[in-house]
Design a protein around this motif. Structure first.
Motif, PDB file in Angstrom:
ATOM      1  N   VAL B 252     -46.062  37.524  51.038  1.00 28.76           N
ATOM      2  CA  VAL B 252     -45.503  38.248  52.188  1.00 28.76           C
ATOM      3  C   VAL B 252     -46.397  38.065  53.414  1.00 28.76           C
ATOM      4  N   VAL B 253     -47.697  38.290  53.245  1.00 30.10           N
ATOM      5  CA  VAL B 253     -48.629  38.120  54.361  1.00 30.10           C
ATOM      6  C   VAL B 253     -48.571  36.684  54.880  1.00 30.10           C
ATOM      7  N   GLY B 254     -48.521  35.733  53.933  1.00 32.97           N
ATOM      8  CA  GLY B 254     -48.484  34.320  54.314  1.00 32.97           C
ATOM      9  C   GLY B 254     -47.259  33.981  55.138  1.00 32.97           C
ATOM     10  N   ILE B 255     -46.079  34.453  54.694  1.00 33.51           N
ATOM     11  CA  ILE B 255     -44.835  34.152  55.417  1.00 33.51           C
ATOM     12  C   ILE B 255     -44.901  34.727  56.834  1.00 33.51           C
ATOM     13  N   VAL B 256     -45.302  35.997  56.920  1.00 35.03           N
ATOM     14  CA  VAL B 256     -45.343  36.643  58.226  1.00 35.03           C
ATOM     15  C   VAL B 256     -46.366  35.966  59.119  1.00 35.03           C
ATOM     16  N   GLN B 257     -47.507  35.629  58.543  1.00 26.89           N
ATOM     17  CA  GLN B 257     -48.550  34.939  59.305  1.00 26.89           C
ATOM     18  C   GLN B 257     -48.014  33.620  59.863  1.00 26.89           C
ATOM     19  N   TRP B 258     -47.244  32.913  59.017  1.00 29.71           N
ATOM     20  CA  TRP B 258     -46.697  31.616  59.406  1.00 29.71           C
ATOM     21  C   TRP B 258     -45.748  31.750  60.589  1.00 29.71           C
ATOM     22  N   PHE B 259     -44.882  32.760  60.523  1.00 27.40           N
ATOM     23  CA  PHE B 259     -43.853  32.883  61.562  1.00 27.40           C
ATOM     24  C   PHE B 259     -44.329  33.645  62.792  1.00 27.40           C
ATOM     25  N   PHE B 260     -45.179  34.645  62.611  1.00 27.73           N
ATOM     26  CA  PHE B 260     -45.522  35.494  63.756  1.00 27.73           C
ATOM     27  C   PHE B 260     -46.999  35.471  64.128  1.00 27.73           C
ATOM     28  N   GLY B 261     -47.854  35.173  63.149  1.00 23.29           N
ATOM     29  CA  GLY B 261     -49.281  35.177  63.475  1.00 23.29           C
ATOM     30  C   GLY B 261     -49.843  36.571  63.513  1.00 23.29           C
ATOM     31  N   LEU B 262     -50.515  36.964  62.454  1.00 22.99           N
ATOM     32  CA  LEU B 262     -51.100  38.302  62.411  1.00 22.99           C
ATOM     33  C   LEU B 262     -52.607  38.236  62.559  1.00 22.99           C
TER      34      LEU B 262
END
Lengths: 359, 271
Positions: B252-262
């Motif tokens: 989950v963190v990886g996907i969000v990081q990929w699309f939005f950058g956290l």
């Protein structure tokens, strides 16, 4: 000028007032700004100039008074119905939009057709010399460029009034001087009514049609830059704009436009229309004072305390009678005749360089 | 200059950091390797190689609680940002009566052991005669309470990091309040909202302290199921399941990081 007077002012403030808690930030004053005029609100921080600007923009309601924009009451309207353009000190660009989207935002809110937005944005960017940078993001721009985007964004909607809130204070000195000339030229070319807020007297003198010097939430004096500088009405104005030597004086008698003044043991006649008989303050600008005697004006002995060499001139600091501190600007005439600390010299000024202010 | 990095305190710092990495990753690697045991016991180093424990881990017995946890965490995250965004607005923008109380109640669960919240909620549901809601509804309520602070903090940080005056600028250009919110504020706090959702999801997904009190038969989060299974000893199945529950939040963190950058949020320095 006559045509200006015929039309209603572009902006009129009548008895405008605002308190923050117990503090009166703006204490009920009037101000008319003519169509196409550049008026500067000048004053130290806390004098109410930015609050006045925010009241014109409608960012918060005034406690009392009226605001007329092109003859229309706007004091009850929210900012988005006021037809104003604002440039903020920190530019307040939208970081998630491109430069073109930033500039086009106001047009989009006004539901202007897409094609027209594109052409007007391009035109506005050319106007501020940013043509071709429309696809950049604000964070990719320098401070000066951001400032130009902010200006283009406010101008492109062709507002009734352009409000500038210390727009130059975040720029470095050289850029600031460039931008102030450019903004002044742009304002004149477009003929856009402008209210400019600053604490920088240099900006105010260089750019304005009229300057309103503010102090303690009210206008202390309003007039053309030369009037404000040459004929300040109060000690505050004389002190805030430029440097001034103040000396205690007394008006002995008046005969028409000529008054008889006594100052530090010297009696002489000064042309003045305002001062009443009694104690007064004599004001002399450093550049109008001299170190050589004046036969018919102010003249007394003082001791040189310090000399600052500034290239084009020398700033000579003097200690006068009773330790009063004085400054004389001595032009550098290339004759090497510079006073030295400790020397006894004259502090003098011809009558036309002496100004009487209320004590 | 570079020499000083090779000696003295710098060397000590390097060893400390290396030690921390070992303590963080060694148990995970051991657990992962144990799951491939041929033996019936959780031996380390593993004896032989087999995928049968993984086969069991993907049986309905474990997939059901895993799916249950996923649903619970997703719904929790959605509710947390929906409630948390306006809450963060109120707390950072307005000065109103009872603001401190609202702040304390919202952020309090961060400081309080989830166990206490769990016991409290269990008693509350029993006293209120709502025993029937023990299970998914109670779990959802509990998870929202303990995950909400993450959403509120993340959105709050983005709101505070917003450039000054942009809202006034938009308004002066003719934008009505809801347009200002939609076109200026929301895009600028987007990362905070998403980060809040991710943190809430992970917090809910990994919670066991609270869930253990509020689970009901057939409505058991995978973490509670693992706890229960531990009574029978640490079977290699458990190692496989643990790895799965570790990987889900990472994905989950990886996907969000990929699309939005956290990055900004995970490593602080929010802007």
């Amino acid at each position: 000028m006559a045509t200006r007077a015929d039309r209603p002012p572009a902006l009129a403030l009548k008895g405008i007032a605002k308190n923050f808690g117990a503090v009166a930030a703006v204490r009920g004053f009037d101000l008319d700004v003519a169509e196409g005029e550049f008026v500067t609100l000048l004053g130290p921080s806390g004098c109410g100039k930015s609050t006045t600007l925010a009241l014109i923009a409608g960012f918060f309601p005034a406690d009392a008074g009226e605001i007329h924009l092109r003859g229309k009451h706007v004091e009850g309207l929210p900012p988005f119905e006021r037809d104003i353009g604002v440039v903020f000190q920190d530019y307040a660009l939208f970081p998630h939009m491109t430069v073109a989207e930033n500039v086009g935002f106001g047009l989009r809110m006004r539901k202007v057709a897409k094609a027209e937005i594109a052409s007007r944005v391009a035109e506005a960017l050319d106007l501020v010399k940013l043509g071709g940078l429309g696809e950049r993001r604000p964070l990719q721009l320098s401070g000066g460029q951001r400032q130009r985007v902010a200006l283009a964004r406010a101008l492109v909607i062709r507002p009734a009034v352009l409000l500038l809130d210390e727009p130059l204070s975040n720029l470095d000195l050289k850029l600031r001087e460039e931008m102030r000339a450019e903004i002044a030229a742009l304002q004149r070319r477009l003929g856009i009514t402008t209210v400019f807020v600053t604490h920088d007297q240099g900006e105010a003198l260089a750019m304005s049609d009229r300057i309103a010097v503010m102090n303690g939430g009210a206008i202390e004096q309003i007039g053309k830059p030369a009037d404000i500088y040459e004929r300040p009405a109060t000690k505050f104005v004389a002190d805030f704009i430029g440097r001034t030597n103040f000396l205690p004086a007394r008006v002995l008698a008046r005969a028409g436009e000529i008054v008889d003044v006594e100052c530090l043991g010297r009696r002489f006649a000064v042309r003045d229309a305002r001062a009443g008989v009694g104690p007064a303050l004599l004001a002399v600008r450093p550049e109008r004072a001299q170190l050589s005697p004046s036969p018919d004006g102010l003249d007394f002995e003082a001791e040189v305390a310090q000399v600052l060499y500034l290239g084009a001139k020398r700033e000579v600091h003097l200690a006068g009678p009773g330790g009063v501190e004085l400054v004389v600007d001595a032009a550098n005439l290339g004759d090497g005749a510079a006073p030295v600390p400790g020397a006894r010299v004259r502090f003098a000024a011809p009558p036309e360089a002496c100004l009487l202010l209320p004590a | 200059m570079t020499n000083s990095h090779a000696s003295g305190p710098w060397r000590a710092l390097r060893w400390t950091v290396a030690g921390i990495y070992v303590f963080v990753f060694a148990p995970i690697l051991i657990t992962a390797s144990v799951s491939f045991n041929e033996s019936n016991r959780s031996l380390f180093p593993p004896r032989g190689f087999s995928l049968r424990w993984w086969d069991r881990a993907f049986s309905p017995e474990w997939l059901e609680p895993l799916l249950f946890s996923l649903q619970l965490a997703s719904l929790t995250a959605a509710i947390c940002v929906t409630l948390g965004t306006p809450l963060a607005f109120a707390l950072t923008r307005w000065r109103f009566r009872g603001r401190m109380a609202v702040a304390a109640l919202t952020l309090g669960p961060l400081m309080m052991p989830a166990l206490v919240t769990g016991v409290g909620l269990l008693q509350l549901f029993q006293i209120a005669g709502a025993r029937g809601s023990i299970g998914f509804p109670a779990l959802l309520a509990g998870h929202v309470v303990i995950s909400l602070p993450f959403a509120v903090r993340c959105v709050g940080i983005s709101l505070q990091g917003m450039p000054h005056n942009v809202e006034l600028a938009a308004m002066s250009l003719g934008a009505r309040p809801w347009r200002v919110q939609w076109e200026i504020v929301l895009p600028l706090i987007k990362t905070g909202v998403i980060a809040g959702a991710v943190f809430a999801f992970v917090h809910s997904f990994t919670d066991v302290n609270l869930s253990i009190f509020l689970a009901a038969p057939g409505q058991i989060p995978v973490t509670v199921k693992i706890m229960g299974f531990l009574e029978f000893g640490f079977a290699p199945t458990l190692a496989a399941v643990s790895v799965i529950t570790l990987v889900v939040p990472l994905i989950v963190v990886g996907i969000v990081q990929w699309f939005f950058g956290l990055g900004d949020f995970i490593y602080g320095d929010a802007r």
